[in-house]
Every structure is written in structure tokens, then in C-alpha cells.
Design an enzyme around this catalytic site. Structure first.
Site, PDB file in Angstrom:
ATOM      1  N   CYS A  53       0.871  -1.171   0.000  1.00  0.00           N
ATOM      2  CA  CYS A  53       0.000   0.000   0.000  1.00  0.00           C
ATOM      3  C   CYS A  53       0.912   1.226   0.000  1.00  0.00           C
ATOM      4  CB  CYS A  53      -0.902  -0.039   1.234  1.00  0.00           C
ATOM      5  SG  CYS A  53      -2.026   1.368   1.311  1.00  0.00           S
ATOM      6  N   CYS A  80     -11.481  14.311   3.851  1.00  0.00           N
ATOM      7  CA  CYS A  80     -12.520  13.310   4.116  1.00  0.00           C
ATOM      8  C   CYS A  80     -12.601  13.124   5.637  1.00  0.00           C
ATOM      9  CB  CYS A  80     -12.166  11.996   3.422  1.00  0.00           C
ATOM     10  SG  CYS A  80     -11.963  12.197   1.633  1.00  0.00           S
ATOM     11  N   CYS A  96      -6.702   0.746   6.495  1.00  0.00           N
ATOM     12  CA  CYS A  96      -7.231   1.825   5.657  1.00  0.00           C
ATOM     13  C   CYS A  96      -7.596   3.029   6.505  1.00  0.00           C
ATOM     14  CB  CYS A  96      -8.519   1.405   4.960  1.00  0.00           C
ATOM     15  SG  CYS A  96      -8.366  -0.031   3.948  1.00  0.00           S
TER      16      CYS A  96
HETATM   17  N1  SAH Z   1      -7.164   9.417  -1.706  1.00  0.00           N
HETATM   18  C1  SAH Z   1      -7.329   8.151  -2.371  1.00  0.00           C
HETATM   19  C2  SAH Z   1      -6.287   7.141  -1.963  1.00  0.00           C
HETATM   20  C3  SAH Z   1      -6.381   6.691  -0.514  1.00  0.00           C
HETATM   21  S1  SAH Z   1      -7.205   5.174  -0.456  1.00  0.00           S
HETATM   22  C4  SAH Z   1      -8.727   7.635  -2.082  1.00  0.00           C
HETATM   23  O1  SAH Z   1      -9.370   8.128  -1.168  1.00  0.00           O
HETATM   24  O2  SAH Z   1      -9.204   6.762  -2.808  1.00  0.00           O
HETATM   25  C5  SAH Z   1      -7.601   4.952   1.192  1.00  0.00           C
HETATM   26  C6  SAH Z   1      -8.931   4.251   1.322  1.00  0.00           C
HETATM   27  O3  SAH Z   1      -9.245   4.053   2.709  1.00  0.00           O
HETATM   28  C7  SAH Z   1     -10.025   5.106   0.762  1.00  0.00           C
HETATM   29  O4  SAH Z   1     -11.007   4.328   0.148  1.00  0.00           O
HETATM   30  C8  SAH Z   1     -10.575   5.741   2.013  1.00  0.00           C
HETATM   31  O5  SAH Z   1     -11.844   6.223   1.828  1.00  0.00           O
HETATM   32  C9  SAH Z   1     -10.509   4.589   2.986  1.00  0.00           C
HETATM   33  N2  SAH Z   1     -10.562   5.049   4.376  1.00  0.00           N
HETATM   34  C10 SAH Z   1     -10.261   6.264   4.845  1.00  0.00           C
HETATM   35  N3  SAH Z   1     -10.428   6.329   6.176  1.00  0.00           N
HETATM   36  C11 SAH Z   1     -10.856   5.115   6.556  1.00  0.00           C
HETATM   37  C12 SAH Z   1     -11.178   4.541   7.817  1.00  0.00           C
HETATM   38  N4  SAH Z   1     -11.074   5.253   8.945  1.00  0.00           N
HETATM   39  N5  SAH Z   1     -11.577   3.266   7.853  1.00  0.00           N
HETATM   40  C13 SAH Z   1     -11.637   2.523   6.719  1.00  0.00           C
HETATM   41  N6  SAH Z   1     -11.326   3.004   5.501  1.00  0.00           N
HETATM   42  C14 SAH Z   1     -10.952   4.283   5.419  1.00  0.00           C
END
Ligand code: SAH
Length: 393
Positions: free
Chosen positions: A97, A108, A359
Site C-alpha cells: 500500500c 474526508c 485503511c
Molecule cells: N485518496 C485516495 C487514496 C487513498 S485510499 C482515495 O481516497 O481513494 C484509502 C482508502 O481508505 C479510501 O477508500 C478511504 O476512503 C478509505 N478510508 C479512509 N479512512 C478510513 C477509515 N477510517 N476506515 C476505513 N477506511 C478508510
């Protein structure tokens, strides 16, 4: 390894053109340093070691989870934190990753990275050096650009790194680039990328009202446009776009929301990945003070009102603490609705949660330690694409 610097150094020394390729091949196959490159003259090896650091990143800390996941915190030469994760699965899969930026300028509300200060875009070499670090530990075969940052805000460097991943053993088909739906980059991705690199969309809500509340970027690029662009990609490549959907209790996890999601996506172009929410407020702790607590849009401010405390110097109350993950039953019911509508769906296995490597849990203090002189301000190597939200530092 700073590849432009390597090439320039070899050129200035009058070395034949194949030298850069030799160095890269050794590096991509997991060599531990220039010393191991036995088909290079010894003097050249020692000169390179002095002039071109073997990695553009220093390892600051590394932690291993009970499930074998490894999370590494790196620093760029100008002091920016970067995290990357190695996931080892029982079936032998080794997945990386990778981060595309230090921090993230988007906000977000459920993501820890959005709560830390944005640093800058990473160079292709800095992205590759994350992967090469793990390549020196083990064979690797998959990569996802799902670490810190928004890849579509740094598309050229991300693509340039992704295009070299096959040399490390990671084919394009096993490479996934994930986006919030940043349209300028996403359009370019759809138009320009010929390689079978997989696209993933972080959707998290099927309607604009809710999505704007939890992902302020949606104010700029609304659901319908983003989904249409992803559908264009699916049609052009005949491969499904993955849709990530983090399950937030009482926010986006109702059965009728699943039906709306199915309606939006249809059966043919997408595959939904339900992600159990990973909490992070406690782990970010004091570092969260880099976050301006007021979300950037009025809609965001209204929605996350509880944490929108803009007073300076108040103890941080990170937005992550606002949410609770959906229960297993709730996730199962949501999944069932999608299945009924014949939308392919899986529930993501959570990895590395005990070391904040899952994530949305990647976050690091912006400037714990700096190698260069304290007076030198780190200069961004490259600014985010025109129209990008301003850094929140
Ligand atoms: N900015 C890009 C790349 C990061 S991916 C994107 O958002 O797609 C990281 C992934 O983890 C994204 O799908 C995001 O929404 C998710 N994510 C973020 N915070 C999280 C959390 N607290 N728990 C689970 N998934 C999460």
C-alpha cells in the site's frame, strides 16, 4: 533512488547509456546497495554511493502487526513523513500500500490522513523507494495506491512510478490506483493510461447530500460526474472499477442506501468493496492538532458540527472520533441488498489495525525530526494540480 539524479550523474561521468539500466535492474530486484552490483566497476559503485543516495527516503520507524502486516514510516530528505504498508496474506500474496503524497490536502472526515498537515506531492522516485524498501525484505506481487494522499493530484509521478513496478514483480494488472474522484486527474487517467492498471473509486455514499457531508471534495466533483467517468473507464477497458465504501454506523449503512448504491452503479461496470471502518482518533492523538478543525465547506461544517471547533489551542478532537463502524450484521445486510441487485460485492479484510496500518489510519506528525538544517524550509517539489484545494498547513 533519485532516478533523474542517477542518470545525470552517470551522464556527467561519461558512462555508457546502459549503466543506468544496470543500476535500476539490481535495485528493482532487491539489491541491498551499490556494493551488490557486481557488474559495475568498483570505483563507480563507490562514487554513486556518495553522490546518489541509495534511497530518497530514510526509515524512521517500522512496526509489525500480529497478522504479519508491516507499516513503515519514512522521511523524505526535506523532512516530510510518508507511510507505506506491506500486507502478507496466507495464500502467499504480498501486497504493498503506497503513498502518493505526504499527508493529503483533501479532508474526508473519516480519514486520519486528511487530519494531518499536508506536506507535498511525492516524486516518482520517492514513491518507488517505498516499494523498493519492501522489495528488499520480500518478493512482492500487488500494489495499491491507497496510502497517504490523492493519486490524481499527483498523476504524472504516480504513473511514472507505477510504470516501473513490473520490474519489481508487480504487473499492471496487479496494480490499483484509488481516487476520491478528482476529475481532472481521473479524466486524464481514463484518456491516457493504456496499461491495464486497475482503477478504484472511494465513493462511500450514493447521493450528493451525504457524500458532500463526509467528503467535502464532492462539492466540487459530484457523484454523477465521477461515476460517469469511472463507467467510461470500465467500458474502455472492459474491467470493473472497484468501488470502496467505508461502513459508518447510522451514516451510510442503511439497507435503502444499499439499494440506492446498486441503482447508481448497476451490475456491469463496478465491484463494491465494503470496508469496515477503522477508528483512528486515539492513535492520531496529539498529532491531530495540525488539523484546522473547521471543515472547508459550509456543508461540511454543518454536518460534522460536533467537532468543528475552530478555536486555536484547544485540545484536538479529531473527526475520526465522530464515527463508529457498522456492526457485522449491518454490513452483512448491506451486502445482501447489493447481491440481490446483482452488484458484485466483497467485504474487505481488515489488516494491521493493531499498528494503525489499516485503511484510513495512516497519519504521522509533520515534523518530528528533520535531517536538513532547521532554517531550511522544505520546498514543495511540485505543486498540486491547478485548482487543487490549498494546503491546510
Ligand atoms: N485518496 C485516495 C487514496 C487513498 S485510499 C482515495 O481516497 O481513494 C484509502 C482508502 O481508505 C479510501 O477508500 C478511504 O476512503 C478509505 N478510508 C479512509 N479512512 C478510513 C477509515 N477510517 N476506515 C476505513 N477506511 C478508510
Amino acid at each position: 533512488m533519485d532516478l533523474p539524479l542517477l542518470e545525470q550523474t552517470l551522464r556527467e561521468r561519461g558512462e555508457p547509456a546502459f549503466r543506468a539500466r544496470q543500476v535500476w535492474e539490481w535495485t528493482a530486484r532487491g539489491a541491498s546497495g551499490y556494493d551488490a552490483m557486481t557488474n559495475l566497476p568498483r570505483t563507480l559503485r563507490s562514487e554513486l554511493a556518495e553522490v546518489v543516495p541509495f534511497s530518497t527516503l530514510d526509515v524512521e520507524t517500522e512496526r509489525e502487526s500480529r497478522d504479519g502486516t508491516v507499516k513503515t514510516l519514512f522521511r523524505t530528505a526535506d523532512g516530510h513523513p510518508v507511510e507505506a504498508v506491506l500486507m502478507r496474506y496466507r495464500d502467499g500474496r504480498r501486497s504493498l500500500c503506497l503513498s502518493s503524497q505526504s499527508g493529503c490536502p483533501l479532508t474526508c472526515t473519516f480519514c486520519a490522513t486528511g487530519a494531518m498537515a499536508f506536506g507535498r506531492n511525492l516524486t516518482a522516485s520517492e514513491i518507488l523507494d517505498q516499494a523498493l524498501h519492501f522489495r528488499r525484505l520480500t518478493q512482492v506481487d500487488h500494489a495499491v495506491f491507497m496510502g497517504m494522499g490523492e493519486p490524481m493530484l499527483n498523476l504524472d509521478e504516480v504513473l511514472s512510478a507505477a510504470r516501473r513496478l513490473p520490474d519489481l514483480g508487480i504487473t499492471h494488472r496487479r496494480t490499483t490506483i484509488s481516487t476520491v474522484g478528482w476529475l481532472p486527474g481521473l479524466r486524464r487517467f481514463v484518456d491516457e493510461v493504456g496499461e491495464p492498471i486497475r482503477l478504484a473509486l472511494s465513493l462511500h455514499a450514493a447521493d450528493d447530500e451525504l457524500r458532500s457531508r463526509i467528503m467535502p471534495v464532492n462539492e466540487r466533483y459530484p457523484v454523477a460526474e465521477v461515476v460517469a467517468e469511472c463507467r467510461r473507464q470500465a467500458e474502455a477497458t472492459r474491467r470493473r472499477v472497484f468501488v470502496e465504501y467505508v461502513m459508518l454506523a447510522g451514516v451510510n449503512d442503511a439497507p435503502e442506501q444499499a439499494r440506492a448504491l446498486a441503482e447508481l452503479l448497476g451490475r456491469d461496470h463496478f465491484k463494491v468493496n465494503l470496508i469496515p471502518y477503522n477508528p483512528w482518533a486515539a492513535s492520531v492523538g496529539g498529532e491531530a492538532d495540525a488539523r484546522p478543525n473547521t471543515p472547508p465547506t459550509a456543508a461540511g461544517a454543518a454536518s460534522v458540527g460536533g467537532e468543528a471547533d475552530a478555536r486555536p489551542n484547544t485540545p484536538p478532537k479529531a473527526a475520526g472520533g465522530l464515527y463508529e463502524g457498522s456492526s457485522r450484521d449491518r454490513i452483512a445486510a448491506f451486502r445482501h441488498e447489493l447481491e440481490r441487485a446483482r452488484v458484485p460485492v466483497t467485504v474487505r479484510l481488515t489488516r494491521g489495525r493493531d499498528i494503525e496500518a489499516a485503511c484510513g489510519q495512516l497519519a504521522a506528525a509533520p515534523r518530528v525530526r528533520r535531517r536538513s538544517a532547521p532554517s531550511s524550509q522544505p520546498a514543495p517539489a511540485r505543486r498540486p494540480a491547478a485548482g487543487a484545494p490549498r494546503s491546510r498547513t
